[in-house]
Design a protein around this motif. Structure first.
Motif, PDB file in Angstrom:
ATOM      1  N   MET A  90       0.847  -1.188   0.000  1.00  0.00           N
ATOM      2  CA  MET A  90       0.000   0.000   0.000  1.00  0.00           C
ATOM      3  C   MET A  90       0.893   1.252   0.000  1.00  0.00           C
ATOM      4  O   MET A  90       1.752   1.403   0.858  1.00  0.00           O
ATOM      5  CB  MET A  90      -0.879  -0.038   1.255  1.00  0.00           C
ATOM      6  CG  MET A  90      -1.859   1.057   1.339  1.00  0.00           C
ATOM      7  SD  MET A  90      -3.340   0.535   0.490  1.00  0.00           S
ATOM      8  CE  MET A  90      -4.358   1.909   0.725  1.00  0.00           C
ATOM      9  N   ASN A  91       0.675   2.120  -0.936  1.00  0.00           N
ATOM     10  CA  ASN A  91       1.461   3.347  -1.034  1.00  0.00           C
ATOM     11  C   ASN A  91       0.994   4.385  -0.020  1.00  0.00           C
ATOM     12  O   ASN A  91      -0.169   4.422   0.356  1.00  0.00           O
ATOM     13  CB  ASN A  91       1.373   3.934  -2.437  1.00  0.00           C
ATOM     14  CG  ASN A  91       2.140   3.114  -3.450  1.00  0.00           C
ATOM     15  OD1 ASN A  91       3.005   2.334  -3.103  1.00  0.00           O
ATOM     16  ND2 ASN A  91       1.815   3.286  -4.705  1.00  0.00           N
ATOM     17  N   LYS A  92       1.935   5.231   0.407  1.00  0.00           N
ATOM     18  CA  LYS A  92       1.630   6.349   1.295  1.00  0.00           C
ATOM     19  C   LYS A  92       1.895   7.643   0.536  1.00  0.00           C
ATOM     20  O   LYS A  92       2.759   7.683  -0.336  1.00  0.00           O
ATOM     21  CB  LYS A  92       2.522   6.310   2.539  1.00  0.00           C
ATOM     22  CG  LYS A  92       2.290   5.129   3.435  1.00  0.00           C
ATOM     23  CD  LYS A  92       3.130   5.272   4.688  1.00  0.00           C
ATOM     24  CE  LYS A  92       4.128   4.141   4.723  1.00  0.00           C
ATOM     25  NZ  LYS A  92       5.036   4.193   5.848  1.00  0.00           N
ATOM     26  N   PHE A  93       1.159   8.679   0.904  1.00  0.00           N
ATOM     27  CA  PHE A  93       1.282   9.975   0.249  1.00  0.00           C
ATOM     28  C   PHE A  93       1.620  11.044   1.281  1.00  0.00           C
ATOM     29  O   PHE A  93       1.069  11.048   2.382  1.00  0.00           O
ATOM     30  CB  PHE A  93      -0.032  10.355  -0.441  1.00  0.00           C
ATOM     31  CG  PHE A  93      -0.494   9.336  -1.438  1.00  0.00           C
ATOM     32  CD1 PHE A  93       0.034   9.312  -2.715  1.00  0.00           C
ATOM     33  CD2 PHE A  93      -1.441   8.386  -1.091  1.00  0.00           C
ATOM     34  CE1 PHE A  93      -0.379   8.366  -3.637  1.00  0.00           C
ATOM     35  CE2 PHE A  93      -1.860   7.435  -1.999  1.00  0.00           C
ATOM     36  CZ  PHE A  93      -1.326   7.424  -3.276  1.00  0.00           C
ATOM     37  N   TYR A  94       2.534  11.925   0.900  1.00  0.00           N
ATOM     38  CA  TYR A  94       2.910  13.062   1.741  1.00  0.00           C
ATOM     39  C   TYR A  94       2.800  14.324   0.893  1.00  0.00           C
ATOM     40  O   TYR A  94       3.287  14.364  -0.228  1.00  0.00           O
ATOM     41  CB  TYR A  94       4.343  12.919   2.250  1.00  0.00           C
ATOM     42  CG  TYR A  94       4.544  11.715   3.131  1.00  0.00           C
ATOM     43  CD1 TYR A  94       4.156  11.735   4.468  1.00  0.00           C
ATOM     44  CD2 TYR A  94       5.127  10.558   2.629  1.00  0.00           C
ATOM     45  CE1 TYR A  94       4.347  10.621   5.284  1.00  0.00           C
ATOM     46  CE2 TYR A  94       5.316   9.442   3.431  1.00  0.00           C
ATOM     47  CZ  TYR A  94       4.919   9.491   4.756  1.00  0.00           C
ATOM     48  OH  TYR A  94       5.106   8.387   5.550  1.00  0.00           O
ATOM     49  N   TYR A  95       2.181  15.344   1.463  1.00  0.00           N
ATOM     50  CA  TYR A  95       2.008  16.617   0.769  1.00  0.00           C
ATOM     51  C   TYR A  95       2.867  17.680   1.444  1.00  0.00           C
ATOM     52  O   TYR A  95       2.956  17.725   2.674  1.00  0.00           O
ATOM     53  CB  TYR A  95       0.542  17.051   0.804  1.00  0.00           C
ATOM     54  CG  TYR A  95      -0.356  16.151  -0.009  1.00  0.00           C
ATOM     55  CD1 TYR A  95      -0.627  16.453  -1.340  1.00  0.00           C
ATOM     56  CD2 TYR A  95      -0.910  15.010   0.551  1.00  0.00           C
ATOM     57  CE1 TYR A  95      -1.451  15.623  -2.100  1.00  0.00           C
ATOM     58  CE2 TYR A  95      -1.731  14.178  -0.203  1.00  0.00           C
ATOM     59  CZ  TYR A  95      -1.994  14.491  -1.522  1.00  0.00           C
ATOM     60  OH  TYR A  95      -2.791  13.668  -2.268  1.00  0.00           O
ATOM     61  N   PHE A  96       3.488  18.536   0.636  1.00  0.00           N
ATOM     62  CA  PHE A  96       4.287  19.625   1.171  1.00  0.00           C
ATOM     63  C   PHE A  96       4.381  20.723   0.130  1.00  0.00           C
ATOM     64  O   PHE A  96       4.101  20.522  -1.036  1.00  0.00           O
ATOM     65  CB  PHE A  96       5.694  19.137   1.571  1.00  0.00           C
ATOM     66  CG  PHE A  96       6.477  18.538   0.431  1.00  0.00           C
ATOM     67  CD1 PHE A  96       7.311  19.323  -0.344  1.00  0.00           C
ATOM     68  CD2 PHE A  96       6.373  17.183   0.148  1.00  0.00           C
ATOM     69  CE1 PHE A  96       8.033  18.759  -1.399  1.00  0.00           C
ATOM     70  CE2 PHE A  96       7.084  16.621  -0.901  1.00  0.00           C
ATOM     71  CZ  PHE A  96       7.917  17.414  -1.671  1.00  0.00           C
ATOM     72  N   ARG A  97       4.796  21.893   0.589  1.00  0.00           N
ATOM     73  CA  ARG A  97       4.980  23.053  -0.288  1.00  0.00           C
ATOM     74  C   ARG A  97       6.455  23.412  -0.341  1.00  0.00           C
ATOM     75  O   ARG A  97       7.179  23.233   0.634  1.00  0.00           O
ATOM     76  CB  ARG A  97       4.177  24.247   0.223  1.00  0.00           C
ATOM     77  CG  ARG A  97       2.701  24.019   0.157  1.00  0.00           C
ATOM     78  CD  ARG A  97       1.918  25.278   0.511  1.00  0.00           C
ATOM     79  NE  ARG A  97       0.491  25.026   0.432  1.00  0.00           N
ATOM     80  CZ  ARG A  97      -0.211  25.065  -0.694  1.00  0.00           C
ATOM     81  NH1 ARG A  97       0.367  25.373  -1.832  1.00  0.00           N
ATOM     82  NH2 ARG A  97      -1.500  24.807  -0.693  1.00  0.00           N
ATOM     83  N   MET A  98       6.867  23.922  -1.507  1.00  0.00           N
ATOM     84  CA  MET A  98       8.237  24.426  -1.671  1.00  0.00           C
ATOM     85  C   MET A  98       8.172  25.801  -2.299  1.00  0.00           C
ATOM     86  O   MET A  98       7.309  26.070  -3.131  1.00  0.00           O
ATOM     87  CB  MET A  98       9.059  23.503  -2.570  1.00  0.00           C
ATOM     88  CG  MET A  98       9.586  22.310  -1.831  1.00  0.00           C
ATOM     89  SD  MET A  98      10.895  21.482  -2.728  1.00  0.00           S
ATOM     90  CE  MET A  98      12.204  22.660  -2.691  1.00  0.00           C
ATOM     91  N   ASN A  99       9.111  26.650  -1.893  1.00  0.00           N
ATOM     92  CA  ASN A  99       9.242  27.973  -2.473  1.00  0.00           C
ATOM     93  C   ASN A  99      10.722  28.344  -2.415  1.00  0.00           C
ATOM     94  O   ASN A  99      11.176  29.007  -1.487  1.00  0.00           O
ATOM     95  CB  ASN A  99       8.385  28.985  -1.713  1.00  0.00           C
ATOM     96  CG  ASN A  99       8.395  30.341  -2.370  1.00  0.00           C
ATOM     97  OD1 ASN A  99       8.956  30.520  -3.464  1.00  0.00           O
ATOM     98  ND2 ASN A  99       7.793  31.311  -1.731  1.00  0.00           N
ATOM     99  N   VAL A 100      11.476  27.862  -3.393  1.00  0.00           N
ATOM    100  CA  VAL A 100      12.919  28.075  -3.457  1.00  0.00           C
ATOM    101  C   VAL A 100      13.223  28.789  -4.767  1.00  0.00           C
ATOM    102  O   VAL A 100      12.795  28.342  -5.834  1.00  0.00           O
ATOM    103  CB  VAL A 100      13.677  26.731  -3.396  1.00  0.00           C
ATOM    104  CG1 VAL A 100      15.172  26.943  -3.498  1.00  0.00           C
ATOM    105  CG2 VAL A 100      13.329  25.966  -2.133  1.00  0.00           C
ATOM    106  N   THR A 101      13.951  29.882  -4.692  1.00  0.00           N
ATOM    107  CA  THR A 101      14.279  30.628  -5.907  1.00  0.00           C
ATOM    108  C   THR A 101      15.224  29.820  -6.791  1.00  0.00           C
ATOM    109  O   THR A 101      15.903  28.897  -6.329  1.00  0.00           O
ATOM    110  CB  THR A 101      14.954  31.976  -5.585  1.00  0.00           C
ATOM    111  OG1 THR A 101      16.226  31.720  -4.987  1.00  0.00           O
ATOM    112  CG2 THR A 101      14.081  32.825  -4.681  1.00  0.00           C
TER     113      THR A 101
END
Length: 74
Positions: free
Chosen positions: A1-12
């Motif tokens: 069973m796969n797992k999912f992780y959500y995140f945000r990035m803001n790198v120039t």
């Protein structure tokens, strides 16, 4: 069973190139679930634009926490 992780990035663009361009470089992100994940910077190169790496991402891992997929979702 796969797992999912959500995140945000803001790198120039410049910050990504100067900090994460090495072969062994890693990126540490904080997921929306509050977990810290360390990923190879090379996984983000396909998302690098003139503005940098920006947006919301979904990391998919298998039952052994091995990388399956990384996609931009917003």
């Amino acid at each position: 069973m796969n797992k999912f992780y959500y995140f945000r990035m803001n790198v120039t663009y410049q910050a990504f190139l100067s900090h994460y361009s090495g072969v062994a470089s890693t990126v540490v992100v904080m997921t929306e679930q509050g977990l810290k994940l360390q990923l190879p910077a090379s996984r983000f190169r396909s998302f690098l634009t003139q503005l940098g790496v920006k947006g919301r991402f979904r990391l998919t891992v298998d039952q052994h926490n091995r990388f399956v997929n990384l996609e931009q979702v917003g």
